[in-house]
Write a protein that holds these residues in place. Structure first.
Motif, PDB file in Angstrom:
ATOM      1  N   THR A 102       0.777  -1.231   0.078  1.00 39.27           N
ATOM      2  CA  THR A 102      -0.043  -0.115  -0.034  1.00 39.27           C
ATOM      3  C   THR A 102       0.949   1.282  -0.117  1.00 39.27           C
ATOM      4  O   THR A 102       0.643   2.329  -0.456  1.00 39.27           O
ATOM      5  CB  THR A 102      -0.866  -0.158   1.180  1.00 39.27           C
ATOM      6  N   ALA A 106       1.200   3.997  -2.987  1.00 39.44           N
ATOM      7  CA  ALA A 106       1.032   5.639  -2.742  1.00 39.44           C
ATOM      8  C   ALA A 106       2.019   6.264  -3.117  1.00 39.44           C
ATOM      9  O   ALA A 106       1.865   7.503  -3.819  1.00 39.44           O
ATOM     10  CB  ALA A 106       0.631   5.625  -1.319  1.00 39.44           C
ATOM     11  N   ASP A 136       2.004   6.443  -6.965  1.00 39.57           N
ATOM     12  CA  ASP A 136       1.272   7.250  -7.556  1.00 39.57           C
ATOM     13  C   ASP A 136       1.372   8.616  -7.294  1.00 39.57           C
ATOM     14  O   ASP A 136       0.999   9.477  -8.700  1.00 39.57           O
ATOM     15  CB  ASP A 136      -0.327   6.709  -6.760  1.00 39.57           C
ATOM     16  N   GLU A 144      -1.423  11.388   1.302  1.00 36.30           N
ATOM     17  CA  GLU A 144      -1.947  10.822   0.321  1.00 36.30           C
ATOM     18  C   GLU A 144      -2.710   9.501   0.815  1.00 36.30           C
ATOM     19  O   GLU A 144      -3.604   9.053   0.467  1.00 36.30           O
ATOM     20  CB  GLU A 144      -0.592  10.191  -0.762  1.00 36.30           C
ATOM     21  N   ARG A 181      -5.886  10.416   2.600  1.00 37.76           N
ATOM     22  CA  ARG A 181      -7.227  10.659   1.444  1.00 37.76           C
ATOM     23  C   ARG A 181      -7.476   9.551   1.028  1.00 37.76           C
ATOM     24  O   ARG A 181      -8.751   9.354   0.817  1.00 37.76           O
ATOM     25  CB  ARG A 181      -6.268  11.574   0.337  1.00 37.76           C
ATOM     26  N   ASN A 182      -6.954   8.534   0.912  1.00 36.16           N
ATOM     27  CA  ASN A 182      -7.352   7.042   0.333  1.00 36.16           C
ATOM     28  C   ASN A 182      -7.741   6.181   1.594  1.00 36.16           C
ATOM     29  O   ASN A 182      -8.345   4.972   1.287  1.00 36.16           O
ATOM     30  CB  ASN A 182      -6.171   6.249  -0.103  1.00 36.16           C
ATOM     31  N   ASP A 214      -6.175   4.884   3.951  1.00 36.65           N
ATOM     32  CA  ASP A 214      -5.239   3.816   4.335  1.00 36.65           C
ATOM     33  C   ASP A 214      -4.094   4.145   5.325  1.00 36.65           C
ATOM     34  O   ASP A 214      -3.424   3.114   5.743  1.00 36.65           O
ATOM     35  CB  ASP A 214      -4.597   3.549   3.081  1.00 36.65           C
TER      36      ASP A 214
END
Length: 455
Positions: free
Chosen positions: A54, A58, A61, A79, A82-83, A85
């Motif tokens: 994960t 991130a 990305d 980041e 926001r996801n 995670d």
């Protein structure tokens, strides 16, 4: 726990190196300059710990979205937040711990290689376990299980790393200029028929379908083309034959190369003159180790892919595949309620994907429906499936012109074209459609010949 339990591989922890994974992620968080080097070695799936997959995703990305990416524990934590995670990976504190775990970003490539090697070991174990489970439950015959396992093993051994493929216009431009200067695509293959070469190029990733009626010459086309690439051009070729056995294939090949009557070869009734011709081509054929004729029973797409990987692993990656013929291939992965048209469509699509995966042209020979007999064929005449037309980059239809019959009003005025066959280029995604190319049909020699020059 008994000694037997301790030796059970299913109870063992799969290979991994968390310290190396920490060092890779920490290096990425410390120095974005190493990201290109690391991503050319590993992808997210190579990490053993899901949280690390994960975090890696991130980071990459973020890196891919911006022209001036800012990669550090703070931006990556944002980041992940926001996801949804961030908490799942251990929070922002864990990202700072990763940075602290890096001995030196200068060795990021080495850490990535360790992560990749452990991932490959896990792939080996997973593949072996899947094969063992299928064998215990007898879900398929032994040959199919072995072929599938071999394909997976060789795919892991020869698979390209994520950034080995050049995708950008900048990366492609120099090669494209070289092609323009050369006047042709250097990766393209030619055929032994110069008139066809003026219209069609056999390019990597293409599915080229050659259709004919029963006994219409499609197997001659396939073997002549394969022999040209393997023997004249010196490139490795795989012929996957569901139509004929190895002995019959060898007879056709020998007849075409030596110019010996095919019927006498098949019946083993050679004359002294025939033997002299065979001896002349003996050295050439005896050393054709890159020309593979696979006449295994019940050939499937997975078996063809396994054979291609076997060729690559042995230092002879195939430049082309000839599948003879499409409707005889054994379907796999279709439901019990699938009809024949659906099965053939699956095979056709699978051959196209094989061409793209191995970056080679796949020549699929295919049979027409019976109602195509006696007339010029069209792309709608393929037996069992219309998907062939959709999947194919190039379609060549073979047609024997009718002989004039003075007692038939429809044919009595036709020109006498005895011994000829037409190649109709019915689809040509990168060239001219509709061109008709006449060839000489020399069935007694097992070959097709250009009209204006020798074979």
């Amino acid at each position: 726990m008994t000694d037997h339990d301790q030796d059970n591989p299913l109870d063992r922890t799969p290979p991994h190196d968390l310290a190396a994974e920490h060092a890779v992620l920490g290096s990425l968080l410390l120095s974005p300059h190493v990201i290109d080097r690391v991503t050319s070695t590993v992808d997210a799936a190579a990490f053993y710990k899901p949280a690390h997959q994960t975090i890696y995703t991130a980071i990459t990305d973020l890196y891919g979205r911006s022209r001036t990416p800012k990669i550090d524990p703070i931006t990556v934590a944002e980041e992940l937040g926001r996801n949804g995670d961030l908490a799942k990976v251990g929070g922002a504190v864990y990202l700072h711990q990763l940075v602290a775990a890096v001995p030196s970003t200068a060795h990021a490539d080495h850490y990535a290689e360790i992560v990749r090697d452990k991932a490959l070991l896990r792939t080996v174990i997973e593949t072996a376990n899947r094969a063992a489970a299928r064998a215990y439950t007898q879900q398929a015959d032994a040959g199919e299980i072995l072929d599938d396992a071999m394909a997976e093993f060789q795919g892991a051994a020869t698979g390209a790393s994520p950034l080995e493929v050049k995708l950008s216009v900048g990366d492609r431009w120099a090669g494209f200029l070289d092609e323009l200067e050369a006047g042709k695509d250097p990766r393209a293959l030619d055929t032994p028929w110069h008139d066809l070469n003026d219209v069609v190029e056999l390019k990597p990733g293409q599915l080229v379908t050659v259709g004919a009626a029963t006994g219409g010459g499609k197997s001659l086309f396939g073997m002549n083309l394969a022999a040209h690439i393997a023997l004249t051009r010196g490139r490795p070729v795989l012929v996957a034959s569901m139509e004929m056995g190895g002995s019959e294939l060898m007879a056709r090949l020998t007849a075409a190369e030596a110019g010996v009557d095919l019927d006498r070869l098949v019946r083993r009734k050679l004359t002294d003159h025939d033997w002299a011709k065979v001896i002349k081509v003996s050295d050439r054929l005896q050393n054709a180790h890159n020309f593979i004729l696979d006449d295994s029973p019940n050939l499937t797409l997975s078996k063809i892919r396994a054979r291609l990987r076997w060729m690559a692993a042995n230092g002879h990656p195939a430049a082309m595949v000839v599948a003879d013929y499409l409707q005889l291939m054994t379907p796999e992965g279709t439901g019990s309620n699938a009809n024949r048209a659906q099965e053939v469509a699956t095979i056709s699509r699978g051959l196209k994907l094989t061409a793209m995966e191995f970056e080679i042209p796949v020549i699929a020979l295919a049979q027409f429906n019976r109602n195509a007999a006696g007339r010029q064929p069209t792309v709608t005449d393929f037996k069992d499936s219309s998907a062939i037309e959709q999947d194919s980059n190039v379609i060549v239809l073979m047609h024997r012109p009718p002989e004039p019959n003075p007692d038939d009003p429809e044919t009595k005025n036709l020109p006498d074209r005895t011994g000829e066959i037409d190649l109709i280029v019915a689809k040509n995604r990168n060239g001219i459609n509709g061109r008709i190319i006449p060839l000489v049909f020399q069935g007694h020699y097992g070959r097709l010949q250009s009209m204006s020059r020798g074979f």
